[in-house]
Design a protein around this motif. Structure first.
Motif, PDB file in Angstrom:
ATOM      1  N   UNK A 155     -26.215  18.755 -28.241  1.00  0.00           N
ATOM      2  CA  UNK A 155     -27.603  19.108 -28.343  1.00  0.00           C
ATOM      3  C   UNK A 155     -28.204  18.316 -29.493  1.00  0.00           C
ATOM      4  N   UNK A 156     -29.347  17.719 -29.263  1.00  0.00           N
ATOM      5  CA  UNK A 156     -30.036  16.948 -30.284  1.00  0.00           C
ATOM      6  C   UNK A 156     -31.252  17.756 -30.726  1.00  0.00           C
ATOM      7  N   UNK A 157     -31.383  17.932 -32.037  1.00  0.00           N
ATOM      8  CA  UNK A 157     -32.481  18.722 -32.596  1.00  0.00           C
ATOM      9  C   UNK A 157     -33.206  17.879 -33.629  1.00  0.00           C
ATOM     10  N   UNK A 158     -34.532  17.906 -33.573  1.00  0.00           N
ATOM     11  CA  UNK A 158     -35.338  17.174 -34.529  1.00  0.00           C
ATOM     12  C   UNK A 158     -36.032  18.153 -35.470  1.00  0.00           C
ATOM     13  N   UNK A 159     -36.091  17.836 -36.769  1.00  0.00           N
ATOM     14  CA  UNK A 159     -36.720  18.754 -37.717  1.00  0.00           C
ATOM     15  C   UNK A 159     -38.219  18.885 -37.475  1.00  0.00           C
ATOM     16  N   UNK A 160     -38.711  20.113 -37.649  1.00  0.00           N
ATOM     17  CA  UNK A 160     -40.149  20.367 -37.557  1.00  0.00           C
ATOM     18  C   UNK A 160     -40.838  20.041 -38.873  1.00  0.00           C
ATOM     19  N   UNK A 161     -40.068  20.063 -39.945  1.00  0.00           N
ATOM     20  CA  UNK A 161     -40.611  19.799 -41.271  1.00  0.00           C
ATOM     21  C   UNK A 161     -39.604  20.200 -42.331  1.00  0.00           C
ATOM     22  N   UNK A 162     -40.057  20.249 -43.564  1.00  0.00           N
ATOM     23  CA  UNK A 162     -39.209  20.619 -44.693  1.00  0.00           C
ATOM     24  C   UNK A 162     -39.799  21.824 -45.406  1.00  0.00           C
ATOM     25  N   UNK A 163     -38.947  22.585 -46.073  1.00  0.00           N
ATOM     26  CA  UNK A 163     -39.393  23.694 -46.904  1.00  0.00           C
ATOM     27  C   UNK A 163     -38.622  23.631 -48.216  1.00  0.00           C
ATOM     28  N   UNK A 164     -39.339  23.834 -49.318  1.00  0.00           N
ATOM     29  CA  UNK A 164     -38.738  23.798 -50.642  1.00  0.00           C
ATOM     30  C   UNK A 164     -38.582  25.230 -51.131  1.00  0.00           C
ATOM     31  N   UNK A 165     -37.341  25.629 -51.408  1.00  0.00           N
ATOM     32  CA  UNK A 165     -37.056  26.997 -51.821  1.00  0.00           C
ATOM     33  C   UNK A 165     -36.197  27.015 -53.077  1.00  0.00           C
ATOM     34  N   UNK A 166     -36.411  28.019 -53.900  1.00  0.00           N
ATOM     35  CA  UNK A 166     -35.554  28.250 -55.049  1.00  0.00           C
ATOM     36  C   UNK A 166     -34.389  29.111 -54.577  1.00  0.00           C
ATOM     37  N   UNK A 167     -33.164  28.640 -54.783  1.00  0.00           N
ATOM     38  CA  UNK A 167     -31.970  29.319 -54.291  1.00  0.00           C
ATOM     39  C   UNK A 167     -31.093  29.703 -55.480  1.00  0.00           C
ATOM     40  N   UNK A 168     -30.618  30.958 -55.485  1.00  0.00           N
ATOM     41  CA  UNK A 168     -29.733  31.437 -56.541  1.00  0.00           C
ATOM     42  C   UNK A 168     -28.428  31.906 -55.925  1.00  0.00           C
ATOM     43  N   UNK A 169     -27.304  31.417 -56.472  1.00  0.00           N
ATOM     44  CA  UNK A 169     -25.973  31.839 -56.071  1.00  0.00           C
ATOM     45  C   UNK A 169     -25.328  32.546 -57.249  1.00  0.00           C
ATOM     46  N   UNK A 170     -24.516  33.542 -56.974  1.00  0.00           N
ATOM     47  CA  UNK A 170     -23.754  34.208 -58.012  1.00  0.00           C
ATOM     48  C   UNK A 170     -24.268  35.599 -58.307  1.00  0.00           C
ATOM     49  N   UNK A 171     -23.952  36.095 -59.516  1.00  0.00           N
ATOM     50  CA  UNK A 171     -24.417  37.419 -59.942  1.00  0.00           C
ATOM     51  C   UNK A 171     -25.078  37.292 -61.307  1.00  0.00           C
ATOM     52  N   UNK A 172     -25.422  38.423 -61.935  1.00  0.00           N
ATOM     53  CA  UNK A 172     -26.166  38.382 -63.194  1.00  0.00           C
ATOM     54  C   UNK A 172     -25.361  37.767 -64.335  1.00  0.00           C
ATOM     55  N   UNK A 173     -24.040  37.745 -64.254  1.00  0.00           N
ATOM     56  CA  UNK A 173     -23.205  37.191 -65.325  1.00  0.00           C
ATOM     57  C   UNK A 173     -22.958  35.693 -65.162  1.00  0.00           C
ATOM     58  N   UNK A 174     -22.951  35.221 -63.947  1.00  0.00           N
ATOM     59  CA  UNK A 174     -22.638  33.825 -63.662  1.00  0.00           C
ATOM     60  C   UNK A 174     -23.410  33.407 -62.419  1.00  0.00           C
ATOM     61  N   UNK A 175     -24.429  32.576 -62.612  1.00  0.00           N
ATOM     62  CA  UNK A 175     -25.256  32.196 -61.471  1.00  0.00           C
ATOM     63  C   UNK A 175     -25.727  30.759 -61.602  1.00  0.00           C
ATOM     64  N   UNK A 176     -26.213  30.250 -60.500  1.00  0.00           N
ATOM     65  CA  UNK A 176     -26.757  28.899 -60.405  1.00  0.00           C
ATOM     66  C   UNK A 176     -28.055  29.003 -59.623  1.00  0.00           C
ATOM     67  N   UNK A 177     -29.145  28.498 -60.188  1.00  0.00           N
ATOM     68  CA  UNK A 177     -30.438  28.488 -59.501  1.00  0.00           C
ATOM     69  C   UNK A 177     -30.912  27.050 -59.401  1.00  0.00           C
TER      70      UNK A 177
END
Length: 145
Positions: free
Chosen positions: A1-23
């Motif tokens: 299946x070939x899929x073409x992007x409709x566009x882009x979205x810029x989001x702030x993403x956070x991984x981890x918990x309150x003691x150790x995280x990456x944003x």
């Protein structure tokens, strides 16, 4: 299946918990199809954040200053989503167009002038054996002459 992007979205993403995280603010491509995942993190992502995915245990590990951040997936959700998409793939595989293509290929294969189907490999005549084991002729590869 070939899929073409409709566009882009810029989001702030956070991984981890309150003691150790990456944003990080990341740019995602938006596509119009249902998939097993909401987003796919590819090699550029893994390289940028030195992440290690483990598909067997549904975990993603990222090294950070305060230790390793681990994102866990849900086996139940993965199974349900995989089952749903398996059924979709089965429907597509059983479609009339695919059956016609299979019939055409089968007819071509059964034609006496067509290719023969075999479960074993037969090299062409213009090959020569090359030994790859310096201790004896136990391992060889066949190279086109």
């Amino acid at each position: 299946m070939r899929v073409y992007p409709l566009g882009n979205i810029e989001l702030s993403v956070t991984f981890g918990d309150c003691c150790n995280f990456l944003t990080e603010t990341l740019i995602f491509k938006v596509v119009d199809f249902e998939g097993s995942y909401h987003t796919i993190l590819g090699r550029p992502w893994y390289t940028k954040f030195m992440e290690v995915p483990n598909y067997t245990s549904l975990k993603l590990k990222t090294p950070e200053l305060n230790g390793v951040i681990m994102v866990r997936g849900s086996f139940e959700q993965a199974y349900a989503s995989g089952r749903k998409h398996f059924e979709l793939a089965s429907t597509i595989a059983n479609s009339v167009e695919l059956q016609k293509l299979h019939q055409t290929v089968t007819e071509d294969a059964s034609n006496t002038n067509g290719p023969t189907l075999s479960s074993t490999f037969h090299p062409t005549e213009d090959t020569k054996p090359i030994g790859v084991d310096p201790n004896g002729p136990t391992k060889t590869v066949w190279i086109g002459a």
